[in-house]
Design a protein around this motif. Structure first.
Motif, short mmCIF file in Angstrom:
data_model
loop_
_atom_site.label_atom_id
_atom_site.label_comp_id
_atom_site.label_asym_id
_atom_site.label_seq_id
_atom_site.Cartn_x
_atom_site.Cartn_y
_atom_site.Cartn_z
N THR A 96 -4.38 10.52 5.25
CA THR A 96 -4.02 9.35 4.44
C THR A 96 -3.13 8.40 5.23
OG1 THR A 96 -4.23 10.58 2.37
CG2 THR A 96 -2.84 8.60 2.33
N THR A 97 -2.12 8.97 5.91
CA THR A 97 -1.22 8.15 6.72
C THR A 97 -1.99 7.46 7.84
OG1 THR A 97 0.55 9.74 6.25
CG2 THR A 97 0.94 8.18 8.04
N HIS A 98 -2.91 8.18 8.46
CA HIS A 98 -3.74 7.59 9.53
C HIS A 98 -4.59 6.44 8.99
CE1 HIS A 98 -6.04 7.27 13.20
NE2 HIS A 98 -7.16 7.45 12.51
N ARG A 123 3.42 -4.62 2.86
CA ARG A 123 4.38 -3.53 3.06
C ARG A 123 3.66 -2.21 2.89
NH1 ARG A 123 8.88 -3.34 5.48
NH2 ARG A 123 10.15 -1.58 4.95
N PHE A 124 4.04 -1.21 3.69
CA PHE A 124 3.48 0.13 3.59
C PHE A 124 4.61 1.08 3.18
CE2 PHE A 124 0.98 -2.28 6.56
CZ PHE A 124 -0.32 -1.98 6.22
N VAL A 125 4.40 1.83 2.11
CA VAL A 125 5.44 2.73 1.60
C VAL A 125 4.86 4.13 1.46
CG1 VAL A 125 6.95 3.25 -0.35
CG2 VAL A 125 6.62 0.88 0.35
N VAL A 126 5.61 5.10 2.00
CA VAL A 126 5.24 6.50 1.88
C VAL A 126 6.42 7.21 1.21
CG1 VAL A 126 4.68 8.61 3.13
CG2 VAL A 126 3.80 6.41 3.96
N LEU A 180 0.87 -1.16 0.00
CA LEU A 180 0.00 0.00 0.00
C LEU A 180 0.91 1.21 0.00
CD1 LEU A 180 -3.03 0.50 0.03
CD2 LEU A 180 -2.90 0.77 2.50
N MET A 181 0.80 2.04 -1.03
CA MET A 181 1.74 3.15 -1.22
C MET A 181 0.99 4.48 -1.31
SD MET A 181 3.25 5.46 -3.49
CE MET A 181 3.33 5.02 -5.20
N ALA A 182 1.59 5.49 -0.66
CA ALA A 182 1.05 6.85 -0.74
C ALA A 182 2.19 7.82 -1.00
CB ALA A 182 0.34 7.22 0.56
N MET A 183 1.87 8.92 -1.68
CA MET A 183 2.81 10.02 -1.82
C MET A 183 2.25 11.18 -1.01
SD MET A 183 4.43 9.85 -5.63
CE MET A 183 5.94 10.69 -5.09
#
Length: 197
Positions: A71-73, A91-94, A56-59
């Motif tokens: 979003t992070t929460h 995996r969590f990627v920011v 799960l990836m966020a920018m």
């Protein structure tokens, strides 16, 4: 009768062509690798670091007053709804799109305030070229908005950006996009579980 047969043929074609597949996307994101520094200042390559994991990836950017913290929460809420066994495969990627301000140290503090477990999470900062390439790959836009200077003369600015969470499967295929700040947490959890089956 002709209408029934015609309708049946359309249905069969749709099923065979994959229109009814669970996920709307199947985009390979592994063809190019981009180098970043993680929260510890170590060089890593994305998406290489997610190989074999559902990701799960966020920018985001750490100076964001609203969307990015939400979003992070939401990512943390998703994490909390997965079992220990499931989390072994996730995996969590920011990734920041503001690398000038979001150094590895800044990203680490941003994560530590939120009690994030670095065994499952990576916070990445890269040069502008690598950052732009990942943004292009995930169709993410980010444009600096109004800027000003603080009392110490430091430039301060906000960024108008795409509100996005991206789900990547174990094979490095982008499978689904969500609106990160208002995502249905249970929908994402169910999608992850579906990929784990």
């Amino acid at each position: 009768m002709k209408i029934f047969i015609y309708s049946l043929l359309i249905f069969v074609y749709a099923v065979l062509s994959g229109c009814y597949e669970h996920f709307p996307l199947k985009q390979d994101i592994t063809r190019t690798q981009n180098e970043f520094l993680n929260q510890d200042g170590s060089k890593v390559k994305f998406p290489e670091l997610t190989r074999g994991k559902i990701t799960l990836m966020a920018m985001v950017y750490t100076h964001c007053p609203d969307i990015c913290p939400m979003t992070t929460h939401n990512m943390q809420l998703i994490e909390s709804k997965l079992s220990k066994d499931e989390l072994e495969k996730v995996r969590f990627v920011v990734i920041t799109f503001d690398p000038d301000r979001d150094t590895p140290d800044v990203l680490k503090k941003f994560a530590e305030i939120r009690d994030i477990d670095f065994s499952r999470w990576s916070f990445l900062s890269g040069n502008k070229q690598n950052t732009k390439e990942v943004m292009l790959k995930f169709d993410i836009k980010a444009v600096p908005a109004d800027s000003s200077y603080d009392a110490d003369g430091n430039l301060s600015y906000y960024i108008v950006h795409t509100d996005r969470l991206s789900l990547i499967d174990q094979n490095g295929l982008l499978r689904k996009k969500y609106v990160g700040s208002i995502v249905d947490v249970n929908e994402v959890v169910n999608d992850i579980k579906y990929l784990l089956e």
